[in-house]
Enzyme design. Structure first.
Site, short mmCIF file in Angstrom:
data_model
loop_
_atom_site.label_atom_id
_atom_site.label_comp_id
_atom_site.label_asym_id
_atom_site.label_seq_id
_atom_site.Cartn_x
_atom_site.Cartn_y
_atom_site.Cartn_z
N SER A 112 0.83 -1.22 0.00
CA SER A 112 0.00 0.00 0.00
C SER A 112 0.86 1.26 0.00
O SER A 112 0.49 2.27 -0.60
CB SER A 112 -0.93 0.01 1.22
OG SER A 112 -1.84 -1.06 1.14
N VAL A 136 17.17 -0.27 10.78
CA VAL A 136 17.18 1.01 10.08
C VAL A 136 16.52 0.81 8.72
O VAL A 136 16.81 -0.14 8.00
CB VAL A 136 18.60 1.58 9.93
CG1 VAL A 136 18.64 2.74 8.95
CG2 VAL A 136 19.10 2.05 11.29
N LEU A 137 15.61 1.70 8.40
CA LEU A 137 14.87 1.69 7.14
C LEU A 137 15.45 2.75 6.23
O LEU A 137 15.76 3.86 6.68
CB LEU A 137 13.39 1.98 7.41
CG LEU A 137 12.73 1.08 8.46
CD1 LEU A 137 11.38 1.65 8.89
CD2 LEU A 137 12.59 -0.33 7.95
N GLU A 138 15.60 2.41 4.96
CA GLU A 138 16.12 3.36 3.97
C GLU A 138 14.97 3.77 3.06
O GLU A 138 14.61 3.06 2.14
CB GLU A 138 17.24 2.71 3.15
CG GLU A 138 18.41 2.21 3.97
CD GLU A 138 18.48 0.69 4.02
OE1 GLU A 138 17.64 0.02 3.39
OE2 GLU A 138 19.37 0.18 4.70
#
Length: 195
Positions: A112, A136-138
């Site tokens: 989504s 950690v998200l990029e």
């Protein structure tokens, strides 16, 4: 083989997989555990440097990263973080995940969100055996409109895959583990790579 929902629940109950804070049952479905956005972000500062030479010396790489990476941006629970089209940002999961030496996790962003142009992990979606810490998200906004992100929103899901046996070099035992026990949106530590 990937764990199904009942196996995920049992592994959580038995303490084989660690998740803090403990997930609600409605966050486990099919073969995944939903994860949520934390309130810690970092961004690349515009025009702080003409380029980063990632093939240079460790010292030069570290100096360049320090020059272009913002300080931590910690939002209050009611604040939004805006990511504009073409922008990149680091963020952190709300949950801290701990995996045993015989299991790997796989992070997937939400479809989504992708349909709005938001990439949740630019490349790094493997969670190594022996991992312990927040993820950690990029983020990258490839869409046409700014997107407002808030702490606590559902951001992705993790599936868990049992290995044929424990790793000889799980992440938490490696001397070169650059992101061991991370608990914030840690900037790139590429300068710590070995030869």
């Amino acid at each position: 083989m990937r764990l199904n929902d009942t196996e995920i629940e049992q592994h959580l109950k038995d303490g084989i997989i660690g998740v803090e804070p403990a997930p609600q049952a409605n966050n486990i479905s099919g073969v995944t555990l939903d994860i949520h956005l934390g309130n810690d972000f970092r961004v690349l500062q515009d025009h702080a440097a003409p380029f980063i030479d990632i093939s240079g010396s460790r010292e030069a790489i570290e100096a360049a990263i320090q020059e272009v990476m913002s300080d931590e941006i910690v939002l209050k629970d009611d604040q939004a973080f805006f990511i504009h089209p073409g922008e990149f940002a680091l963020a952190v999961t709300h949950e801290s995940i701990t995996l045993p030496a015989d299991m790997v996790g796989w992070l997937d962003g939400r479809s989504s969100l992708a349909r709005l142009g938001l990439m949740v992990h630019v490349t790094a979606h493997r969670i190594d055996p022996g991992w312990s810490g927040q993820i950690v998200l990029e983020f990258f906004n490839s869409g046409k409109l700014p997107l407002a992100l808030r702490a606590g929103m559902k951001i992705g899901a993790i599936s868990f895959e049992k290995l044929s046996g424990p790793c000889a070099r799980p992440y938490n035992k490696r001397e070169d583990a650059k992101y061991r026990d991370q608990h914030s949106a840690v900037a790139s530590r590429i300068s710590a790579d070995g030869g």
